[in-house]
Design an enzyme around this catalytic site. Structure first.
Site, short mmCIF file in Angstrom:
data_model
loop_
_atom_site.label_atom_id
_atom_site.label_comp_id
_atom_site.label_asym_id
_atom_site.label_seq_id
_atom_site.Cartn_x
_atom_site.Cartn_y
_atom_site.Cartn_z
N ASP A 138 0.82 -1.21 0.00
CA ASP A 138 0.00 0.00 0.00
C ASP A 138 0.85 1.26 0.00
OD1 ASP A 138 -2.23 -1.59 0.09
OD2 ASP A 138 -2.84 -1.06 2.12
N ASP A 194 4.79 -9.40 9.10
CA ASP A 194 4.94 -7.96 8.98
C ASP A 194 6.33 -7.63 8.45
OD1 ASP A 194 2.38 -7.44 9.79
OD2 ASP A 194 2.91 -6.85 11.84
N ASP A 237 8.91 -6.02 9.45
CA ASP A 237 10.12 -6.04 10.28
C ASP A 237 10.46 -7.43 10.80
OD1 ASP A 237 7.68 -5.73 11.70
OD2 ASP A 237 8.78 -5.26 13.53
N ASP A 249 -6.30 -8.47 13.98
CA ASP A 249 -5.88 -9.82 14.35
C ASP A 249 -6.67 -10.34 15.56
OD1 ASP A 249 -4.72 -7.96 16.05
OD2 ASP A 249 -2.67 -8.40 15.43
#
Length: 535
Positions: free
Chosen positions: A123, A178, A180, A271
């Protein structure tokens, strides 16, 4: 006569005066409480009582963890004879510093390529987009089953990206990482076989941290998260309570996602929202603490506050959305009670603000009360409210690091101060959630930082703090006034407790302002050098 002189000296010593100030109850019972005094004391003790409930719950989590210790997840009881297809989803937004590491590590995951699909769900609105697209093209040319998907808008934020990715997903199971995170190569081979049980909907692994030893702040952040992953997840999963998928470093059954209603973006913690909807449908979750997935911790206080406030608001939104259905469901009472305590703990932050505001007037009102009244009334509440925090995180640290767990005692005051530093920002987040105020998904900046300190002045994605640090400094100064009053009234027992508040608020406020000023000066210096070079 000579024998009396030492006693006379002792009676007039500073130590004796101090002890008299602490324990002399001459005025106890003389002062009669009026209506104003009660108007201060009743809310104070009511708030402290509510905080005590959540503190006692921490003790209960510890008890549950050890009671069900033998039920810790072992090897999968069954295994697939033929491996199923898996889709790996990588949701990203403006992740220029970590996207290359992420894609490189994900392509190292050991799984048959013909059964694997990797989706980069981007995005981004900056130069991450063309950079990520070029990376994906390069790996695709090398034969990796990787695809690039870019959305022109951020509708639904991360939840929207994941849901849209499902439209072209080919896997029966969805692994999510994710930006990281650095998944180990054997991640899928160690998680996929738990799904041989058709009732399992999610397999969640434990987070570990690439930059745990970067600073005291990151070490404390890791300690806070370890409490969640070791004790909370450990206790809830073993006892058969509901627990949540953490949004990353886990695998979900596609059928479960669809059955639970898909990814929804009306909360900031999609989540936890999906987790509870799925478990209400009867799906079981498996937690595998023996498999850890390294990730990156925020290295600046304001970045940490942004992350924690998003989680606090999102979980409170989930409580508003889901608790009515949970309480009406045909579930054991203990499961409902644990779900309530799991979804509502962030109410402690606004209660802490109320407690902080009342603390000075309460000290003034209770000036004439004897110290033993405070011991018998206050000490049990303080033990339940605050000592439980110490026990919780020390035990979690000992479970994870049995050889050097004693370092946790050194970190405890810093951990308490960091917790205080979250109070103002998390209070705002919780109140917004309770009032139904919608805000955007604010990402946590990631800089691909390891254990060694590095310069951040050239890094993008660093957010301005606005008025927050000034509010924190003002609140910290209020606690300085309380310390001055405590010294004047010989209320020395309260000073160490008050100092934690001063340290936490001042660390957050002055630390953020100092960091922003340093970054501004470096930026101005860089601009000056660029102008000189241009001429």
């Amino acid at each position: 006569m000579l024998a009396v002189l030492p006693l006379a000296f002792l009676a007039n010593s500073a130590t004796t005066r101090l002890m008299r100030g602490l324990f002399d109850d001459t005025f106890a019972g003389v002062h009669q409480l009026g209506w104003f005094d009660w108007a201060i004391l009743i809310p104070y003790f009511a708030v402290l009582a509510v905080l005590s409930v959540y503190g006692i719950h921490r003790y209960e989590i510890i008890r549950t963890y050890f009671k069900h210790r033998k039920k810790a997840t072992g090897e999968p009881p069954k295994r697939f004879e033929t491996l199923p297809p898996v889709t790996i989803q990588l949701p990203i937004f403006n992740e220029r510093y970590v996207i290359e590491r992420l894609i490189d590590e994900v392509t190292r995951i050991e799984y048959p390529r013909e059964l694997l699909q990797i989706q980069v769900l981007d995005d981004s609105t900056d130069d991450t987009a063309p950079f990520a697209e070029a990376l994906v093209a390069r790996y695709h040319a090398l034969g990796f089953p990787i695809e690039y998907h870019h959305r022109p808008n951020r509708e639904g934020f991360k939840a929207g990206a994941l849901q849209e990715g499902l439209q072209t997903a080919t896997g029966e199971f969805i692994a999510i990482f994710d930006a990281d995170f650095v998944p180990p190569p054997d991640f899928l081979t160690r998680t996929i076989h738990y799904f041989a049980d058709p009732g399992v909907g999610v397999v969640q692994t434990r987070w570990s941290y690439l930059n745990r030893e970067y600073s005291l702040l990151t070490e404390v952040e890791a300690m806070l998260l370890d409490g969640h992953f070791i004790l909370e997840h450990g206790a809830r999963s073993r006892a058969g309570y509901f627990f949540n998928f953490n949004g990353t470093a886990g695998v979900l059954r596609r059928q479960m996602i669809d059955d639970a209603g898909g990814w929804q973006h009306d909360t900031l913690t999609e989540d936890s929202d999906l987790s509870y909807r799925a478990q209400l449908k009867g799906w079981r979750f498996v937690y595998v603490p023996g498999l850890d997935c390294p990730s990156e911790l925020p290295v600046e206080m304001h970045g940490f506050q942004v992350q924690q406030s998003r989680w606090a608001k999102g979980l409170t939104q989930c409580a508003r959305k889901l608790l009515p259905a949970i309480l009406r469901a045909n579930l054991p009472g203990r499961v409902k009670a644990e779900a309530f305590m799991h979804l509502t703990p962030n109410i402690s932050y606004p209660l802490m603000v109320v407690l902080s505001a009342l603390m000075l007037p309460v000290m003034i009102v209770r000036f004439y009360m004897g110290v033993w009244q405070m011991v018998f009334i206050d000490l049990p509440l303080i033990m339940a409210s605050f000592w439980s925090i110490s026990a919780f995180y020390v035990i979690a640290h000992r479970e994870l690091y049995p050889k050097n767990w004693k370092r946790s005692f050194f970190l405890l005051p810093i951990l308490m101060a960091v917790g205080v530093a979250l109070t103002v920002s998390n209070t705002r987040a919780v109140l917004e959630a309770l009032l139904g105020i919608k805000t955007g998904f604010v990402r946590t900046p990631k800089f691909a930082i390891g254990d060694r300190p590095m310069s951040l002045e050239a890094k993008k994605y660093r957010r301005r703090s606005g008025l927050l640090p000034y509010i924190e400094i003002a609140v910290g100064t209020y606690f300085v006034a309380m310390i001055a009053f405590a010294i004047e009234t010989y209320n020395f027992f309260s000073i160490p407790f008050l100092l934690l508040f001063v340290a936490g608020y001042y660390w957050a406020g002055f630390g953020t302002l100092l960091q922003e000023q340093q970054n501004r000066l470096r930026w101005l210096k860089q601009r000056a050098l660029e102008r000189r070079a241009a001429y």
